[in-house]
Design an enzyme around this catalytic site. Structure first.
Site, PDB file in Angstrom:
ATOM      1  N   THR A   1       0.810  -1.222   0.000  1.00 28.54           N
ATOM      2  CA  THR A   1       0.000   0.000   0.000  1.00 28.54           C
ATOM      3  C   THR A   1       0.842   1.270   0.000  1.00 28.54           C
ATOM      4  O   THR A   1       2.030   1.246   0.306  1.00 28.54           O
ATOM      5  CB  THR A   1      -0.924   0.019   1.239  1.00 28.54           C
ATOM      6  N   ASP A   2       0.167   2.359  -0.319  1.00 28.85           N
ATOM      7  CA  ASP A   2       0.794   3.666  -0.200  1.00 28.85           C
ATOM      8  C   ASP A   2       0.541   4.189   1.220  1.00 28.85           C
ATOM      9  O   ASP A   2       0.011   3.467   2.068  1.00 28.85           O
ATOM     10  CB  ASP A   2       0.280   4.636  -1.273  1.00 28.85           C
ATOM     11  N   PHE A   3       0.868   5.415   1.482  1.00 23.51           N
ATOM     12  CA  PHE A   3       0.752   5.956   2.844  1.00 23.51           C
ATOM     13  C   PHE A   3      -0.693   6.063   3.333  1.00 23.51           C
ATOM     14  O   PHE A   3      -0.936   6.228   4.516  1.00 23.51           O
ATOM     15  CB  PHE A   3       1.448   7.324   2.936  1.00 23.51           C
TER      16      PHE A   3
END
Length: 145
Positions: A25-27
């Protein structure tokens, strides 16, 4: 069980469970778009594995063969998120000369997350297109639509 699961076949469709981890995932906790290509790749590879075709086995043939993706079109429908349990569903639709035509979907329950149309080509070690080896054709031909 000493090996990871390669999923299972439902009729002519291969099903591969995928869990979303933090690293995917991203942030914001949403799956980074390029990772869907990885999940699709795993689905295609494990489909072949269950059909009795291994990439390593293709490389060990007297006339070695491999695959390369020549075209992929992905339609993103919804976001997958950390801890989601997804299913990658893969069908090998047709073969024409060295080309394989593949349809794939990623689902979370009944929700369509992404779908792809893939064209892959069988190649020799020189990188040039070639017809798939007979053993591969025999293994996957019954699973075409």
């Amino acid at each position: 069980m000493t090996e990871p699961s390669a999923g299972w076949l439902e009729g002519r469709e291969h099903v591969l469970p995928v869990r979303i981890y933090y690293e995917d995932t991203d942030f914001t906790g949403v799956v980074y778009h390029a990772n869907y290509l990885r999940y699709f790749e795993r689905g295609r590879s494990d489909f072949l594995r269950l059909a009795g075709v291994s990439h390593n086995g293709l490389l060990q043939l007297p006339d070695p063969a491999a695959f390369t993706v020549t075209h992929i079109a992905v339609d993103f429908k919804r976001a997958a998120r950390i801890d989601d349990a997804l299913l990658v569903r893969t069908t090998y639709d047709a073969m024409k000369g060295p080309r394989l035509f593949i349809s794939q979907r990623i689902l979370r329950g009944e929700d369509l997350i992404a779908e792809a149309k893939v064209e892959a080509a069988c190649i020799g070690m020189d990188g040039r297109p070639r017809r798939p080896p007979p053993g591969l054709v025999d293994a996957i031909q019954p699973l075409f639509g």
